[in-house]
Design a protein around this motif. Sequence first.
Motif, short mmCIF file in Angstrom:
data_model
loop_
_atom_site.label_atom_id
_atom_site.label_comp_id
_atom_site.label_asym_id
_atom_site.label_seq_id
_atom_site.Cartn_x
_atom_site.Cartn_y
_atom_site.Cartn_z
N ARG A 134 19.88 0.89 7.69
CA ARG A 134 20.45 0.77 9.04
C ARG A 134 21.54 1.83 9.27
O ARG A 134 21.66 2.36 10.37
CB ARG A 134 21.01 -0.62 9.25
CG ARG A 134 19.91 -1.68 9.45
CD ARG A 134 20.16 -2.42 10.73
NE ARG A 134 19.12 -3.39 11.01
CZ ARG A 134 18.26 -3.26 12.01
NH1 ARG A 134 18.32 -2.20 12.79
NH2 ARG A 134 17.36 -4.19 12.24
N LYS A 135 22.33 2.10 8.25
CA LYS A 135 23.38 3.11 8.39
C LYS A 135 22.78 4.47 8.70
O LYS A 135 23.29 5.21 9.57
CB LYS A 135 24.22 3.17 7.11
CG LYS A 135 25.36 4.17 7.17
CD LYS A 135 26.18 4.17 5.89
CE LYS A 135 27.32 5.19 5.96
NZ LYS A 135 28.11 5.19 4.69
N ILE A 136 21.71 4.82 8.02
CA ILE A 136 21.05 6.10 8.28
C ILE A 136 20.48 6.14 9.69
O ILE A 136 20.69 7.10 10.45
CB ILE A 136 19.92 6.35 7.25
CG1 ILE A 136 20.50 6.54 5.85
CG2 ILE A 136 19.08 7.55 7.65
CD1 ILE A 136 19.46 6.56 4.75
N LEU A 137 19.81 5.07 10.08
CA LEU A 137 19.12 5.04 11.37
C LEU A 137 20.08 4.87 12.54
O LEU A 137 19.68 5.07 13.70
CB LEU A 137 18.07 3.93 11.38
CG LEU A 137 16.89 4.17 10.43
CD1 LEU A 137 16.01 2.93 10.34
CD2 LEU A 137 16.06 5.38 10.91
N SER A 138 21.32 4.50 12.27
CA SER A 138 22.30 4.34 13.34
C SER A 138 22.60 5.66 14.03
O SER A 138 23.21 5.69 15.11
CB SER A 138 23.60 3.73 12.80
OG SER A 138 24.24 4.62 11.90
N ASN A 139 22.16 6.77 13.43
CA ASN A 139 22.35 8.08 14.06
C ASN A 139 21.39 8.31 15.23
O ASN A 139 21.50 9.32 15.92
CB ASN A 139 22.15 9.19 13.02
CG ASN A 139 23.23 9.18 11.95
OD1 ASN A 139 24.41 9.25 12.27
ND2 ASN A 139 22.82 9.08 10.70
N TRP A 140 20.42 7.40 15.38
CA TRP A 140 19.44 7.55 16.45
C TRP A 140 19.37 6.29 17.30
O TRP A 140 19.66 5.19 16.82
CB TRP A 140 18.05 7.84 15.88
CG TRP A 140 17.94 9.18 15.23
CD1 TRP A 140 17.66 10.37 15.81
CD2 TRP A 140 18.10 9.47 13.83
NE1 TRP A 140 17.65 11.38 14.88
CE2 TRP A 140 17.91 10.85 13.66
CE3 TRP A 140 18.40 8.67 12.71
CZ2 TRP A 140 18.00 11.47 12.42
CZ3 TRP A 140 18.49 9.30 11.48
CH2 TRP A 140 18.29 10.67 11.34
N ASN A 141 18.92 6.46 18.51
CA ASN A 141 18.65 5.34 19.40
C ASN A 141 17.18 4.97 19.28
O ASN A 141 16.32 5.85 19.47
CB ASN A 141 18.98 5.74 20.85
CG ASN A 141 18.80 4.59 21.83
OD1 ASN A 141 18.07 3.66 21.56
ND2 ASN A 141 19.46 4.70 22.97
N PRO A 142 16.85 3.72 18.95
CA PRO A 142 15.43 3.35 18.80
C PRO A 142 14.58 3.71 20.01
O PRO A 142 13.40 4.00 19.88
CB PRO A 142 15.48 1.83 18.58
CG PRO A 142 16.84 1.56 18.06
CD PRO A 142 17.74 2.57 18.69
N ALA A 143 15.18 3.70 21.19
CA ALA A 143 14.42 4.01 22.40
C ALA A 143 13.90 5.44 22.39
O ALA A 143 12.92 5.77 23.06
CB ALA A 143 15.29 3.79 23.64
N GLU A 144 14.56 6.31 21.61
CA GLU A 144 14.14 7.70 21.54
C GLU A 144 12.93 7.91 20.65
O GLU A 144 12.36 9.00 20.63
CB GLU A 144 15.29 8.57 21.03
CG GLU A 144 16.50 8.60 21.95
CD GLU A 144 17.65 9.38 21.33
OE1 GLU A 144 17.51 9.77 20.15
OE2 GLU A 144 18.67 9.58 22.00
N SER A 145 12.54 6.87 19.92
CA SER A 145 11.44 7.04 18.97
C SER A 145 10.13 7.33 19.65
O SER A 145 9.19 7.82 19.02
CB SER A 145 11.31 5.79 18.09
OG SER A 145 10.96 4.66 18.88
N ALA A 146 10.02 7.02 20.95
CA ALA A 146 8.78 7.30 21.67
C ALA A 146 8.65 8.78 22.01
O ALA A 146 7.58 9.24 22.39
CB ALA A 146 8.72 6.46 22.94
N ASP A 147 9.73 9.51 21.88
CA ASP A 147 9.73 10.93 22.20
C ASP A 147 9.11 11.72 21.05
O ASP A 147 9.60 11.71 19.93
CB ASP A 147 11.17 11.39 22.44
CG ASP A 147 11.26 12.89 22.75
OD1 ASP A 147 10.20 13.52 22.89
OD2 ASP A 147 12.40 13.39 22.85
#
Length: 431
Positions: A172-185
């Motif tokens: 989670r700490k690593i992934l906190s650098n991104w917004n999950p909503a951006e994963s569709a991009d």
Amino acid sequence: MNYGRFLTAVSRARNTEFLSNLVEIQQRATPGSLIALSTGMPNTSCFPLSSAHLFTKKGKKLDLSPLWMNQGLQYTMSQGHPEMVEWGKQLQRRKHNPPTDYLHHEGKMDLCVTAGSQEAMCKTMEMLVTAGDNVLIETPTYPGILSIAKPMGCNILEVETDEQGPKISSLRKILSNWNPAESADVWSDIPRVFYTVSAGSNPTGVTTSFERKQQVYQIAREYDFLILEDDPYYFIQFSETPVPSYLSMDVDGRVIRFDSFSKILSAGMRIGFATGPQPLIEKLVFHMQVCTQHANTLSQMICLLILQEWGHEGFDAHTESVTEFYRKRRDIIVESCDTWLKDYAEWTVPDSGMFLWMKLLGIQDTADLVMQKALDAGVLFAPGKAFIANDAEPSPYIRASYSQAPEEDIDKGIQRLAALLKKELKLTASG
């Protein structure tokens, strides 16, 4: 699942090799129903071998008939010999019951036979990862995946592990650098791949718990990444009931699973499987067509000969005996460490696999100790830095394998390590 967004440009451009399609059509045809004047397959009458007799260790004679020998010496489908592919699918259904096996859309489970799981992992990484990509890899990890990933120029994000598997807090700490909503991009730099060894981690011996796998899978859904489940030690779990796999909980079709016969049947025959969503397995097959063409056909036929002789019950009985073999050796090395190393090292008793991961107390980095002093003392281990992405960092860990050394030598090796550590710590104290 938008599988196209996971593929590299090279992989998206791959399509079936036309002549390979002709081979598949020819091999699937009912004997005598098709006059094949299309392919460049050699005539089997020119091959020097006609049949073979194999003997099991229990004295059972297995006959590789002229028909099977001809098939074994000939080209086969890039996905694998049809009977080997079907046997692999039946294995996955029996052991994992994948939810995607029952889908009717493109996420449906499929399988490709490969030259061991190493080939499957290498081709899968090449299919999904390109230079500059962020890739999640648990640490410490199998050095083979680092040897694949590091030359590719990807950015390895190390997910810490503990006695239950990948740490959720680290992920989670690593992934906190991104917004999950951006994963569709499609062009987002959010990680699209997470590599993990599911059972009997090499090097730690840890099997990820079911609860931890559920948590990891939920995060994968949240951030829309694929899980590469490397599981060569699935059949060497020492618990009464094997921990369910990621494949068994894969309702989305986001798991690519790697299995291998190397640890339970033969390392040299080089037979493994990649199982996952049909669109991704198809791209893997396309890569096979223009590279190795297919896993060794003769090895596939020999495997089938053994597996058909055993049946499902015989296969299960064999894997249970393999598990007991390594359980006994695990107990020997743990008892030896309890006797000789309790003042010099810390370790967790492995619950599967072939390895014991130890932290040496008072040693900042084990590389020189292992590769010079221990070697001079007549015992060899693997240094901890071999299992981390940044091998320039010091590591106080070593990996001990209890798979091959004679049982009586395991204790001797641990004694030699204890004597060496005692000497090293005395020198450190006096210095």
